[in-house]
Design a protein around this motif. Structure first.
Motif, PDB file in Angstrom:
ATOM      1  N   LEU A   1      43.704 -95.684  12.140  1.00 50.64           N
ATOM      2  CA  LEU A   1      44.700 -96.713  12.447  1.00 50.64           C
ATOM      3  C   LEU A   1      45.931 -96.130  13.128  1.00 50.64           C
ATOM      4  O   LEU A   1      46.685 -96.868  13.776  1.00 50.64           O
ATOM      5  N   ALA A   2      46.147 -94.823  13.002  1.00 56.50           N
ATOM      6  CA  ALA A   2      47.183 -94.175  13.811  1.00 56.50           C
ATOM      7  C   ALA A   2      46.701 -94.026  15.249  1.00 56.50           C
ATOM      8  O   ALA A   2      47.450 -94.252  16.202  1.00 56.50           O
ATOM      9  N   ALA A   3      45.439 -93.671  15.412  1.00 55.87           N
ATOM     10  CA  ALA A   3      44.877 -93.483  16.751  1.00 55.87           C
ATOM     11  C   ALA A   3      44.612 -94.807  17.449  1.00 55.87           C
ATOM     12  O   ALA A   3      44.758 -94.922  18.668  1.00 55.87           O
ATOM     13  N   PHE A   4      44.224 -95.829  16.670  1.00 53.42           N
ATOM     14  CA  PHE A   4      43.856 -97.131  17.235  1.00 53.42           C
ATOM     15  C   PHE A   4      44.619 -98.229  16.497  1.00 53.42           C
ATOM     16  O   PHE A   4      44.042 -98.959  15.677  1.00 53.42           O
ATOM     17  N   PRO A   5      45.914 -98.376  16.755  1.00 54.84           N
ATOM     18  CA  PRO A   5      46.691 -99.390  16.025  1.00 54.84           C
ATOM     19  C   PRO A   5      46.221-100.813  16.295  1.00 54.84           C
ATOM     20  O   PRO A   5      46.520-101.722  15.513  1.00 54.84           O
ATOM     21  N   GLU A   6      45.466-101.010  17.385  1.00 56.74           N
ATOM     22  CA  GLU A   6      44.945-102.340  17.696  1.00 56.74           C
ATOM     23  C   GLU A   6      43.635-102.628  16.969  1.00 56.74           C
ATOM     24  O   GLU A   6      43.100-103.742  17.045  1.00 56.74           O
ATOM     25  N   ALA A   7      43.096-101.636  16.275  1.00 52.88           N
ATOM     26  CA  ALA A   7      41.787-101.776  15.624  1.00 52.88           C
ATOM     27  C   ALA A   7      41.881-102.651  14.381  1.00 52.88           C
ATOM     28  O   ALA A   7      42.955-102.877  13.820  1.00 52.88           O
TER      29      ALA A   7
ATOM     30  N   MET B   1      44.629 -99.780   1.667  1.00 54.60           N
ATOM     31  CA  MET B   1      45.012-101.196   1.723  1.00 54.60           C
ATOM     32  C   MET B   1      46.476-101.401   1.362  1.00 54.60           C
ATOM     33  O   MET B   1      47.108-102.347   1.839  1.00 54.60           O
ATOM     34  N   ARG B   2      47.031-100.520   0.549  1.00 54.07           N
ATOM     35  CA  ARG B   2      48.475-100.586   0.290  1.00 54.07           C
ATOM     36  C   ARG B   2      49.266-100.206   1.540  1.00 54.07           C
ATOM     37  O   ARG B   2      50.318-100.800   1.819  1.00 54.07           O
ATOM     38  N   LEU B   3      48.756 -99.228   2.293  1.00 51.28           N
ATOM     39  CA  LEU B   3      49.463 -98.788   3.500  1.00 51.28           C
ATOM     40  C   LEU B   3      49.277 -99.757   4.665  1.00 51.28           C
ATOM     41  O   LEU B   3      50.191 -99.927   5.483  1.00 51.28           O
ATOM     42  N   PHE B   4      48.103-100.374   4.759  1.00 55.16           N
ATOM     43  CA  PHE B   4      47.763-101.195   5.929  1.00 55.16           C
ATOM     44  C   PHE B   4      47.234-102.566   5.492  1.00 55.16           C
ATOM     45  O   PHE B   4      46.090-102.923   5.788  1.00 55.16           O
ATOM     46  N   PRO B   5      48.042-103.353   4.803  1.00 47.72           N
ATOM     47  CA  PRO B   5      47.524-104.612   4.242  1.00 47.72           C
ATOM     48  C   PRO B   5      47.077-105.618   5.296  1.00 47.72           C
ATOM     49  O   PRO B   5      46.222-106.465   5.002  1.00 47.72           O
ATOM     50  N   ASP B   6      47.628-105.533   6.502  1.00 47.59           N
ATOM     51  CA  ASP B   6      47.298-106.521   7.532  1.00 47.59           C
ATOM     52  C   ASP B   6      46.173-106.069   8.455  1.00 47.59           C
ATOM     53  O   ASP B   6      45.753-106.830   9.335  1.00 47.59           O
ATOM     54  N   GLN B   7      45.687-104.846   8.275  1.00 44.51           N
ATOM     55  CA  GLN B   7      44.682-104.320   9.200  1.00 44.51           C
ATOM     56  C   GLN B   7      43.335-104.049   8.536  1.00 44.51           C
ATOM     57  O   GLN B   7      42.414-103.558   9.180  1.00 44.51           O
ATOM     58  N   ILE B   8      43.237-104.356   7.248  1.00 48.41           N
ATOM     59  CA  ILE B   8      41.993-104.131   6.509  1.00 48.41           C
ATOM     60  C   ILE B   8      41.571-105.432   5.839  1.00 48.41           C
ATOM     61  O   ILE B   8      42.373-106.082   5.165  1.00 48.41           O
ATOM     62  N   HIS B   9      40.320-105.793   6.032  1.00 51.52           N
ATOM     63  CA  HIS B   9      39.756-107.007   5.432  1.00 51.52           C
ATOM     64  C   HIS B   9      38.601-106.599   4.528  1.00 51.52           C
ATOM     65  O   HIS B   9      37.655-105.943   4.974  1.00 51.52           O
ATOM     66  N   GLN B  10      38.667-106.970   3.268  1.00 52.35           N
ATOM     67  CA  GLN B  10      37.600-106.645   2.330  1.00 52.35           C
ATOM     68  C   GLN B  10      36.580-107.776   2.298  1.00 52.35           C
ATOM     69  O   GLN B  10      36.932-108.945   2.160  1.00 52.35           O
TER      70      GLN B  10
END
Length: 435
Positions: A292-298, A348-357
């Motif tokens: 997610l650092a390399a691909f913030p749009e991912a 998921m704590r660090l990236f709550p808007d970029q991970i879907h379970q």
């Protein structure tokens, strides 16, 4: 380590093609080139390589085996069975062929292939890695015939031999996971360069629904599934080695850019012009902070499964290579599930808007209720094709190839039930781990 082992299949194709152009063609080179092409999903070219191998040469059995694997991935089971039989006619001691042959046979107690495998085992001079493959095949055959005690004994021994062969240690993974949480205690600076596509990473444990999730999303326009790619693991391993050498404790923007350049360029070769490319390598969950650092749009899709089902699904499958070493011991599987949950909770704590379970059990009970939010999260346009992943015609080159070709359905009875008593201590360990 070879280019194929590192996942650099396109580079391997380029080098081997140059060798073939300037030197006499050998059957061995054709087999290696065929493997690289198969990994790139260039199956027509791969088949041409394998069909060019001299059938009666020492390499002929391997070529027939690989043709069988391609047919299996294309859901051509009768063709696969014939190629596997051709390989065994050339060399009846190719135990990986026996294991894959077992996947396309429903056995009765008198099936000739079952007798052939028992005879081969009784000869007693197999190497541990070869015996492991054969015992997984015997487990499948005896489980089909409901000889559950004998089946589980073969499964237990097959797993033990596999773990012995690859020398897996759960302590090593515990150290890696702790290192990752420390290195990515907070989100790292992101890369900023342009990219010709947008990646989606489907992560989780193997056998948790990653394949069917990829095929669901491939029902949307403009999405291509690249399968399980090694690029992220190769690049992240290299970066972590460099960080250790420099005694660097945090992931920098330069690291993120290096990861974006390496993985992005490699994935571009799988895009085929599509604006969205899916990498469904399950164990990429380890690298979420870097990705997610390399691909913030991912977008990251994290697939989960009920712990008992997950444990059994892993334990009864012999996977290619050594990358899933935790899956050959029931205690290791339980501990690895706990490690995975802990690390993913951190991400998921660090990236709550970029991970879907996405829970596989819930998905099978009410597909549309869970597929629509998934498609929306990934920023894709809805299509009713998403509800029918079984209709995809693309090849499947993972252990889930048979299940992923079926319509999404809810299994009312778990398939570990005949072995429940033998799994009691493992299930108790899951309970103790809070799973």
């Amino acid at each position: 380590m070879s280019l194929n082992e590192q996942g650099h299949y396109a580079e391997a194709v380029h080098i081997i093609s140059a060798l073939i152009e300037n030197n006499p063609v050998t059957d061995e080179l054709l087999n290696v080139l065929g493997l690289s092409l198969r990994r790139l999903n260039r199956l027509t070219e791969a088949k041409a390589c394998y069909n060019s191998v001299t059938p009666t040469s020492p390499a002929g059995g391997e070529a027939q085996y690989q043709l069988g694997l391609i047919a299996l991935s294309e859901n051509k089971n009768d063709t696969a069975k014939q190629h596997f039989q051709n390989a065994l006619d050339l060399n009846p001691r190719l135990t990986p062929v026996h294991r894959n042959m077992s996947l396309v046979i429903t056995y009765d107690k008198d099936h000739p292939h079952l007798r052939d495998m028992q005879q081969l085992l009784n000869e007693g001079d197999l190497q541990p890695s070869a015996e492991s493959e054969l015992r997984f095949a015997l487990y499948k055959a005896l489980n089909d015939t409901r000889q559950y005690d004998a089946a589980f004994e073969h499964l237990e021994q097959g797993n033990s031999l596999k773990k012995q062969t690859i020398r897996y240690s759960i302590e090593k993974d515990e150290g890696i996971f702790a290192y990752l949480k420390h290195t990515f205690a907070e989100p790292a600076p992101v890369a900023t360069s342009e990219l010709g596509f947008r990646p989606i990473f489907i992560v989780g444990l193997p056998r948790s629904g990653t394949t069917v999730t990829e095929r669901i999303l491939c029902g949307c326009e403009g999405v291509t599934g690249a399968g399980e790619l090694q690029y992220s693991t190769t690049a992240m391993s290299k970066l972590m080695q460099q960080m250790a050498t420099k005694k660097q404790t945090k992931f920098t923007q330069a690291d993120a850019q290096a990861l974006r350049d390496a993985v992005g360029q490699a994935m571009q070769g799988h895009a085929n012009g599509a604006p969205v490319v899916i990498d469904k390598m399950p164990l990429n969950f380890r690298w979420v902070g870097g990705l997610l650092a390399a691909f913030p749009e991912a977008r990251i899709v994290y697939t989960t499964r009920m712990p008992r089902d997950q444990l059994w699904s892993l334990y009864q499958v012999c996977m290619a290579g050594s990358g899933n070493g935790f899956s050959y011991d029931l205690s290791d599987i339980a501990q690895y599930q706990a490690l995975t949950r802990d690390l993913m909770q951190h991400w998921m704590r660090l990236f709550p808007d970029q991970i879907h379970q996405l829970d596989y059990h819930a998905l099978t009970k009410d597909p549309e209720e869970h597929i629509r939010p998934l498609v929306d999260f990934c920023g894709l346009e809805w299509s009713d094709d998403c509800l029918h992943p079984e209709n995809r015609e693309s090849a499947i080159q993972t252990a889930s190839l048979q299940q992923a070709r079926q319509p999404i359905y809810h299994r009312s009875t778990p398939d570990w039930l005949p072995h429940e008593a033998r799994l009691a201590s493992a299930f108790e360990q899951l309970n103790q781990l809070g799973l």
